[in-house]
Design an enzyme around this catalytic site. Sequence first.
Site, PDB file in Angstrom:
ATOM      1  N   ASP A 134      23.289  -4.721   2.281  1.00 33.09           N
ATOM      2  CA  ASP A 134      22.465  -4.533   0.867  1.00 33.09           C
ATOM      3  C   ASP A 134      23.223  -5.565  -0.240  1.00 33.09           C
ATOM      4  OD1 ASP A 134      20.620  -3.769  -0.960  1.00 33.09           O
ATOM      5  OD2 ASP A 134      21.952  -2.163  -1.662  1.00 33.09           O
ATOM      6  N   CYS A 191      -4.905  -4.403   5.447  1.00 34.71           N
ATOM      7  CA  CYS A 191      -4.643  -3.124   4.471  1.00 34.71           C
ATOM      8  C   CYS A 191      -3.843  -3.525   3.308  1.00 34.71           C
ATOM      9  CB  CYS A 191      -3.635  -2.183   5.532  1.00 34.71           C
ATOM     10  SG  CYS A 191      -3.051  -0.770   4.489  1.00 34.71           S
ATOM     11  N   CYS A 194      -0.488  -0.051  -0.268  1.00 38.35           N
ATOM     12  CA  CYS A 194       0.524  -0.332  -0.751  1.00 38.35           C
ATOM     13  C   CYS A 194       0.508  -1.005  -2.268  1.00 38.35           C
ATOM     14  CB  CYS A 194       1.955  -0.923   0.091  1.00 38.35           C
ATOM     15  SG  CYS A 194       1.541  -2.496   0.494  1.00 38.35           S
ATOM     16  N   CYS A 198       0.746   0.827  -6.154  1.00 37.73           N
ATOM     17  CA  CYS A 198       2.042   0.594  -7.082  1.00 37.73           C
ATOM     18  C   CYS A 198       1.559   1.046  -8.572  1.00 37.73           C
ATOM     19  CB  CYS A 198       2.201  -0.601  -7.125  1.00 37.73           C
ATOM     20  SG  CYS A 198       3.438  -1.331  -8.030  1.00 37.73           S
ATOM     21  N   CYS A 214       8.845  -3.305 -11.178  1.00 35.32           N
ATOM     22  CA  CYS A 214       9.028  -2.034 -10.142  1.00 35.32           C
ATOM     23  C   CYS A 214       9.838  -1.103 -10.634  1.00 35.32           C
ATOM     24  CB  CYS A 214       9.719  -2.967  -9.011  1.00 35.32           C
ATOM     25  SG  CYS A 214      10.165  -1.748  -7.669  1.00 35.32           S
ATOM     26  N   CYS A 240      11.858   4.479  -6.469  1.00 34.71           N
ATOM     27  CA  CYS A 240      10.276   4.970  -6.395  1.00 34.71           C
ATOM     28  C   CYS A 240       9.777   4.616  -4.893  1.00 34.71           C
ATOM     29  CB  CYS A 240       9.631   4.018  -7.071  1.00 34.71           C
ATOM     30  SG  CYS A 240       7.607   4.221  -7.074  1.00 34.71           S
ATOM     31  N   CYS A 243       4.953   2.873  -2.734  1.00 34.06           N
ATOM     32  CA  CYS A 243       4.432   1.921  -1.833  1.00 34.06           C
ATOM     33  C   CYS A 243       4.959   2.442  -0.513  1.00 34.06           C
ATOM     34  CB  CYS A 243       4.963   0.588  -2.005  1.00 34.06           C
ATOM     35  SG  CYS A 243       6.710   0.254  -1.807  1.00 34.06           S
ATOM     36  N   CYS A 247       1.745   3.962   2.825  1.00 36.23           N
ATOM     37  CA  CYS A 247       1.512   2.937   3.944  1.00 36.23           C
ATOM     38  C   CYS A 247       1.372   3.931   5.126  1.00 36.23           C
ATOM     39  CB  CYS A 247       2.990   2.323   4.155  1.00 36.23           C
ATOM     40  SG  CYS A 247       2.900   1.278   5.775  1.00 36.23           S
TER      41      CYS A 247
END
Length: 376
Positions: A134, A191, A194, A198, A214, A240, A243, A247
């Site tokens: 990350d 699709c 998502c 949002c 976001c 959050c 999204c 899915c």
Amino acid sequence: MDYDKLKQEIIEYSQVIGIDKIGFASASTFDELKNRLLRQQELGYQSGFEEPDIEKRTNPALLMEGARTIISIALAYPSKMSKRVVSKKGQRRGLFARASWGLDYHLILKERLSKLEEFIKERVPEAKCKPMVDTGELSDRAVAERAGIGWSGKNCAIITPEFGSYVYLGEMITNLPFVPDEPMEDRCGDCNKCIEACPTGALVQGGQINAQRCISFLTQTKDFVPDEFRDKIGNRLYGCDSCQTACPENKGRNFHFHEEMEAEPEMVKPLLKPLLQLSNRQFKASFGTLAGAWRGKRPIQRNAIIALAHFKDETAVDDLVDVLNHDPQPVLRGTAAWALGKIGGEKAKQELFHAQSKETDDEVLKEIEKGLQLLD
């Protein structure tokens, strides 16, 4: 050295140490990603949390001399709590996103990568390895996509066939020449659930996100949340999941493979009002093991204030007045002023006028004015 055999041994060992999926990618430059990042930079869509040097983000050779392969790993995390929090009327709670449940995932993945590195070096002493999770320079998602872990969804998350997008990602650059795995075909198709889900329109289009809009990013900032987003945050304290929960690939996905990822309900869905009075020491003692604690207590407390306003919790007026009058942080005083205006009532109005007469910070004064306007 038989690298095909070693690769198979690594795959088998990864399962023993609790890695749910592993893939191998070449360490060549990420040219397509570089173009996307440059475009994001031009549009002002970056969060500011990422590595600023795009060359380092897209060229593994700059991070480790002799880079040949990147090993990508994924660990599945739960989407539902095993233990439910006991809710009582009048006791409003906030929520940490699923990626912050349990022990900080950085620690979990680093431990797995460390074991993997040790395993490799026992067999190839001259092997060079550079693990990262990350906060490293590389894009975890770009590496995972190239390594066949999953495909990059329209929500900008890696979606795996086995676990959906509820996976933590990490990687390790090596100088060993493993045969790379094949990337996975995109399965999102037509699709757009998502994108439609949002709350702030942060998903500009499939695979492109404006991080500045976001909610996950906004909950981690330390400044005032822009007005247009405050009502959208709801009771989110960190992150959050909108999204992800929208899915179809995540429907019914809920994995409890790793004990250290299990949520402590009172920690990840805490009462809001007590958060406002926490000292730094108390915050670290209560929430320090969560990934969502990395920015400290101020963003969490600000988000708790926004959540109390979202609920229009009249029982929180005294607590918010206390923040407005005594908290040393202008962001918290100002957000409390706005929240009092949202909740309303005669006491809130009187306290806002009182605070207006003695407040010296210009930004807080603007928030007090907003609160008073809400009361009109």
